[in-house]
Design an enzyme around this catalytic site. Structure first.
Site, PDB file in Angstrom:
ATOM      1  CE  LYS A 111      -4.212  -1.653   0.228  1.00 26.85           C
ATOM      2  NZ  LYS A 111      -5.181  -1.527  -0.824  1.00 26.85           N
ATOM      3  CE  LYS A 194      -5.135  -9.382  -4.535  1.00 22.77           C
ATOM      4  NZ  LYS A 194      -6.086  -9.169  -3.499  1.00 22.77           N
ATOM      5  CE  LYS A 197     -12.695  -5.545  -3.761  1.00 17.28           C
ATOM      6  NZ  LYS A 197     -13.446  -5.907  -2.544  1.00 17.28           N
TER       7      LYS A 197
HETATM    8  P1  TYM Z   1     -11.152  -8.414   0.090  1.00 21.76           P
HETATM    9  O1  TYM Z   1     -12.309  -7.497   0.178  1.00 21.76           O
HETATM   10  O2  TYM Z   1      -9.963  -7.966  -0.694  1.00 21.76           O
HETATM   11  O3  TYM Z   1     -11.610  -9.803  -0.506  1.00 21.76           O
HETATM   12  C1  TYM Z   1     -12.711 -10.547   0.035  1.00 21.76           C
HETATM   13  C2  TYM Z   1     -12.433 -12.028  -0.051  1.00 21.76           C
HETATM   14  O4  TYM Z   1     -12.161 -12.410  -1.401  1.00 21.76           O
HETATM   15  C3  TYM Z   1     -10.905 -13.051  -1.492  1.00 21.76           C
HETATM   16  N1  TYM Z   1     -10.239 -12.684  -2.769  1.00 21.76           N
HETATM   17  C4  TYM Z   1      -9.710 -13.571  -3.591  1.00 21.76           C
HETATM   18  N2  TYM Z   1      -9.603 -14.910  -3.530  1.00 21.76           N
HETATM   19  C5  TYM Z   1      -8.994 -15.538  -4.560  1.00 21.76           C
HETATM   20  N3  TYM Z   1      -8.501 -14.891  -5.657  1.00 21.76           N
HETATM   21  C6  TYM Z   1      -8.586 -13.553  -5.760  1.00 21.76           C
HETATM   22  N4  TYM Z   1      -8.122 -12.931  -6.838  1.00 21.76           N
HETATM   23  C7  TYM Z   1      -9.197 -12.822  -4.699  1.00 21.76           C
HETATM   24  N5  TYM Z   1      -9.438 -11.506  -4.467  1.00 21.76           N
HETATM   25  C8  TYM Z   1     -10.074 -11.443  -3.273  1.00 21.76           C
HETATM   26  C9  TYM Z   1     -10.096 -12.553  -0.308  1.00 21.76           C
HETATM   27  O5  TYM Z   1      -9.078 -13.454   0.052  1.00 21.76           O
HETATM   28  C10 TYM Z   1     -11.178 -12.444   0.752  1.00 21.76           C
HETATM   29  O6  TYM Z   1     -11.396 -13.694   1.334  1.00 21.76           O
HETATM   30  N6  TYM Z   1      -9.060  -7.845   4.577  1.00 21.76           N
HETATM   31  C11 TYM Z   1     -10.142  -8.493   3.865  1.00 21.76           C
HETATM   32  C12 TYM Z   1     -11.497  -8.152   4.429  1.00 21.76           C
HETATM   33  C13 TYM Z   1     -11.646  -8.512   5.855  1.00 21.76           C
HETATM   34  C14 TYM Z   1     -11.736  -9.821   6.398  1.00 21.76           C
HETATM   35  C15 TYM Z   1     -11.841  -9.637   7.819  1.00 21.76           C
HETATM   36  C16 TYM Z   1     -11.717 -11.090   5.852  1.00 21.76           C
HETATM   37  C17 TYM Z   1     -11.705  -7.635   6.883  1.00 21.76           C
HETATM   38  N7  TYM Z   1     -11.830  -8.292   8.077  1.00 21.76           N
HETATM   39  C18 TYM Z   1     -11.946 -10.736   8.672  1.00 21.76           C
HETATM   40  C19 TYM Z   1     -11.819 -12.194   6.721  1.00 21.76           C
HETATM   41  C20 TYM Z   1     -11.927 -12.004   8.111  1.00 21.76           C
HETATM   42  C21 TYM Z   1     -10.090  -8.031   2.425  1.00 21.76           C
HETATM   43  O7  TYM Z   1      -9.601  -6.982   2.128  1.00 21.76           O
HETATM   44  O8  TYM Z   1     -10.703  -8.877   1.538  1.00 21.76           O
END
Ligand code: TYM
Length: 329
Positions: A111, A194, A197
């Site tokens: 970041k 990967k 967004k």
């Molecule tokens: P976020 O919003 O980036 O993504 C949400 C979920 O989608 C999965 N993901 C992917 N899995 C496989 N391939 C990809 N290209 C891909 N892009 C996203 C992420 O692994 C995630 O499971 N920090 C987290 C949000 C969060 C969270 C938590 C998750 C906040 N508190 C507590 C679990 C438990 C995040 O930014 O995910």
């Protein structure tokens, strides 16, 4: 019964990376576990969305979660900012999180590179908030994609540290979870890394067929293999990985063989991939639009979710307050 918890930042729509990385399993989880699925709107403030965008994105992700099959009667579905116990526990956890370890996390370093003008304290303590999300319900299992592994490691560290520091056995060590299989990383369409967004390389469940076709046809390829059975370079491997996720095995094998015989026509492969993605996303798209239009239902879901999430969170917070020494006079 074991507790599972997973979340998503509402920074846009659900893409197929989110779906195959985490959401797909939610349906199975809500049947078999005490499950919490939430929308991490505090987390998304690190990138400073406008208030309108924030609200719209929360609503979109909520409708998309529900369209994917989440059932508010079976799982607790809630919005993070509806649970005031979370910021309080986050404050307490921040006292035991050290700057050095936070600065060393890969996501923070990334970041800093990507948004050097907005390196805020929320970004630094992002793993503390995420650990709080998980530990406040004392979840043992966290279904996530591969990109979240390090955050889970931090959550285990904070759990152990708290237990040790205060001589309690309050928190389990949460594990990333994918039903015994390896965690998934869905690749993007731009040749490397990967699907994400912020990477601008994603296909969303809500995308119209024409949009999907355009995105897939634009995916990065090369001039084709020159030797039989040669290793696939990353952009090509990514296309095949996507195909292995959304297409059936025969289709995958067909194009794989073409590649191995140096007969592949990427145009044909992309057309097939686009068709398979469209066939997969279309039913979701229709459902999302239907649910997003039903305000009363959305209101009911988050009201019920907040109530259930707060009941669980406040139990843990009471224990935490007791452990650190807050006593009534
Ligand atoms: P976020 O919003 O980036 O993504 C949400 C979920 O989608 C999965 N993901 C992917 N899995 C496989 N391939 C990809 N290209 C891909 N892009 C996203 C992420 O692994 C995630 O499971 N920090 C987290 C949000 C969060 C969270 C938590 C998750 C906040 N508190 C507590 C679990 C438990 C995040 O930014 O995910």
């Amino acid at each position: 019964m074991e507790t599972v918890l997973s979340g998503i930042r509402p920074t846009g729509h659900l893409h197929i990376g989110n779906y195959f990385g985490a959401v797909k399993n939610f349906i199975k989880l809500q049947e078999n576990y005490n499950s919490y699925f939430f929308i991490a709107d505090f987390h998304s403030l690190t990138t400073h969305p406008t208030p309108k965008d924030l609200h719209d994105n929360v609503k979109n992700v909520l409708a998309e979660y529900l369209a994917c099959g989440l059932d508010p009667e079976k799982a607790t579905i809630y919005i993070q900012s509806d649970v005031p116990e979370i910021p309080e526990m986050y404050l307490l956890f921040n006292m035991n999180a050290y700057i050095g370890e936070l600065e060393r996390t890969t996501t923070f370093k990334e970041k800093v590179r990507k948004q050097p003008d907005n390196v805020n304290a929320g970004l630094l303590t992002y793993p503390v908030l995420m650990a709080t999300d998980i530990l406040i319900h004392r979840a043992q299992k966290v279904p996530v994609g591969k990109d979240q592994e390090q955050n889970l490691e931090m959550a285990r560290k904070f759990a152990k540290r708290f237990n040790h520091m205060y001589g309690v056995d309050l928190f389990p060590e949460p594990q990333a979870f994918n039903f015994g299989e390896q965690l998934v990383k869905v690749p993007g369409l731009d040749g490397s890394g990967k699907m994400g967004k912020s990477e601008g390389n994603a296909i969303y469940l809500i995308d119209e067929p024409k949009v999907i076709e355009k995105k897939v046809m634009r995916a990065v390829t090369d001039s084709g293999p020159t030797q039989k059975n040669q290793e696939k370079p990353e952009p090509i491997q990514n296309l095949f990985t996507l195909m292995s996720i959304v297409s059936d095995k025969e289709t995958y094998d067909f194009f794989n063989e073409k590649y191995n015989n140096c007969e592949i026509r990427y145009g044909d492969m992309k057309k097939q991939l686009a068709n398979d993605i469209i066939a997969f996303t279309l039913p979701f798209r229709e459902k999302i639009l239907e649910i997003a239009a039903d305000h009363d239902y959305l209101h009911k879901v988050v009201t019920m979710g907040a109530e259930k999430a707060r009941a669980s969170a406040s139990k843990t917070l009471q224990e935490v307050r007791k452990a650190v020494g807050f006593r009534k006079f």
